[in-house]
Design an enzyme around this catalytic site. Structure first.
Site, PDB file in Angstrom:
ATOM      1  N   GLU A 238     -19.858  44.789 -16.943  1.00 54.23           N
ATOM      2  CA  GLU A 238     -19.483  45.036 -15.526  1.00 54.23           C
ATOM      3  C   GLU A 238     -20.389  44.704 -14.510  1.00 54.23           C
ATOM      4  O   GLU A 238     -20.161  44.214 -13.533  1.00 54.23           O
ATOM      5  CB  GLU A 238     -18.951  46.488 -15.578  1.00 54.23           C
TER       6      GLU A 238
ATOM      7  N   TYR B  41     -15.721  50.724  -8.175  1.00 51.13           N
ATOM      8  CA  TYR B  41     -15.228  49.814  -8.929  1.00 51.13           C
ATOM      9  C   TYR B  41     -15.742  49.886 -10.567  1.00 51.13           C
ATOM     10  O   TYR B  41     -15.081  50.189 -11.555  1.00 51.13           O
ATOM     11  CB  TYR B  41     -15.514  48.286  -8.799  1.00 51.13           C
TER      12      TYR B  41
ATOM     13  N   ASP C 229     -10.792  45.836  -7.916  1.00 50.13           N
ATOM     14  CA  ASP C 229     -11.942  44.425  -7.580  1.00 50.13           C
ATOM     15  C   ASP C 229     -10.939  43.555  -7.000  1.00 50.13           C
ATOM     16  O   ASP C 229     -10.022  43.921  -6.678  1.00 50.13           O
ATOM     17  CB  ASP C 229     -12.531  44.033  -8.918  1.00 50.13           C
TER      18      ASP C 229
END
Length: 362
Positions: A49, A132, A150
């Site tokens: 991520e 996020y 996102d």
DNA sequence: GACACGTGGGC
DNA sequence: TGCCCAAGTGT
């Protein structure tokens, strides 16, 4: 209008359960095989991520594989030298991500017994973990129904739900987080969040979306009105400022080249580069004098090579590459040293300065 | 809220 | 060529 009110307005006459079913079903059938999808290991999810922030999947794949080979566990990353981590990040960009990740991993090892926290309040405290990334890790690794908004999610939802707010604004992101909170599947939040992003990556693309292949086509308000290409609304960013420099290639009698480490904060923090002086501050004639004052070495400018242009997200470097000869003095600089070309390979260099490698006589 | 913070690919 | 983009965060 308050967000809550706006959320109710947008969600009116929208079949949430149908949406969840179709999205999750589609994701289970169509998702790409990616290295970070091999399992739910929170560390792997976390690394992926961070790497994927503002970065394409195809770019990330080799970096992810290399990174996990070098640092297979939280503990391995926690114990590594920062320079080694930056070397593994070399070329990926946004290098503070790497340093924040290692700092946060060290905190997890020390404060959480090496277990990535599964509580939103705890994981949100970690450096580099924003709204996020928090939602992504918690939903993918721990199956928690937390939004992960996102750029993909905002694009996809702005079309499906016909939202015209400017997605460049932080307030709009909050609106989408509230929308997702209403929409998200509690049965399979991981497939729901990933499905939204995967749909944005594979079908609901920024240009020429493949609406005929979309599992949500019947529910998409933008498609219904034929305005999918007009959404999302996004204000444009301003263009970069130019910054001229002279980049110096200086070799000693042993053929070693002079490099220096950049400051530990700001642009390209802690990476290495060739000495570089801002033109305008200093002109070409006074450059040797300036250099002597900064580095303690007396030099003579020799050959002018090409000018390297390097575009960053917010500025443009124009670096005139000049070779120089040492005619006296002694290196006296905290962060500079002579290295062999072989040794140089161990140092993390930004791409801008990698472009100067080829002008070195070897 | 606005801006700093990288890079490579697509058109 | 220049501009937009690509799974954002920190200040």
């Amino acid at each position: 209008m308050k967000n809550l009110e706006r959320v109710q307005q947008i969600m009116q006459n929208f079949d949430r359960e149908l949406f969840r079913q179709n999205l999750i079903q589609w994701f289970r059938n169509e998702q790409r095989v990616l290295p970070w999808r091999e399992n739910q290991d929170p560390y792997r999810v976390w690394v992926s991520e961070i790497m994927l922030q503002q970065t394409r999947v195809d770019t990330v794949i080799p970096y992810f594989n290399n990174f996990l080979t070098k640092f297979p566990t939280l503990e391995a990353l926690a114990e590594a030298d920062e320079q080694e981590v930056l070397k593994a990040w070399e070329g990926l960009g946004y290098y503070s991500r790497a340093r924040n990740l290692q700092n946060a991993v060290r905190e997890v090892v020390e404060e959480y017994q090496g277990v990535v926290p599964s509580e939103p309040e705890e994981i949100a405290k970690l450096k580099g973990v924003g709204p996020y990334t928090k939602g992504a890790i918690l939903s993918i690794a721990y199956d928690k129904p937390i939004p992960a908004v996102d750029g993909n999610v905002m694009r996809v939802l702005s079309r499906i739900l016909h939202v015209e707010e400017d997605i460049a604004k932080a307030s709009t992101k909050k609106l989408f987080e509230e929308l997702i909170t209403e929409l998200i599947s509690h049965e399979d939040p991981s497939s729901f969040n990933q499905g939204l992003m995967e749909l944005g990556a594979l079908v609901c693309t920024p240009k020429s979306p493949s609406c005929l292949l979309c599992p949500i086509q019947e529910q998409c308000r933008a498609f219904e009105q034929g305005i999918e290409e007009e959404l999302p609304v996004k204000s444009s960013k301003k263009k970069q400022k130019k910054a001229p420099y002279m980049l110096l290639l200086i070799q000693n009698e042993q053929g070693e080249v002079l490099i220096e480490q950049r400051p530990s904060s700001g642009l390209l923090a802690s990476l290495w580069q060739y000495p570089m002086l801002p033109l305008g501050d200093v002109d070409r004639e006074s450059a040797p004098h300036w250099f002597y004052g900064e580095y303690g070495l007396k030099i003579e400018l020799k050959e002018t090579k090409q000018t390297i242009k390097h575009v960053f997200s917010h500025l443009i470097w124009e670096m005139e590459v000049v070779t120089a000869e040492i005619i006296g003095g002694e290196l006296d600089h905290e962060r500079a040293r002579f290295v062999t070309l072989d040794e140089r390979n161990d140092y993390p260099f930004p791409v801008s300065h990698q472009k100067a490698h080829k002008y070195i006589n070897s």
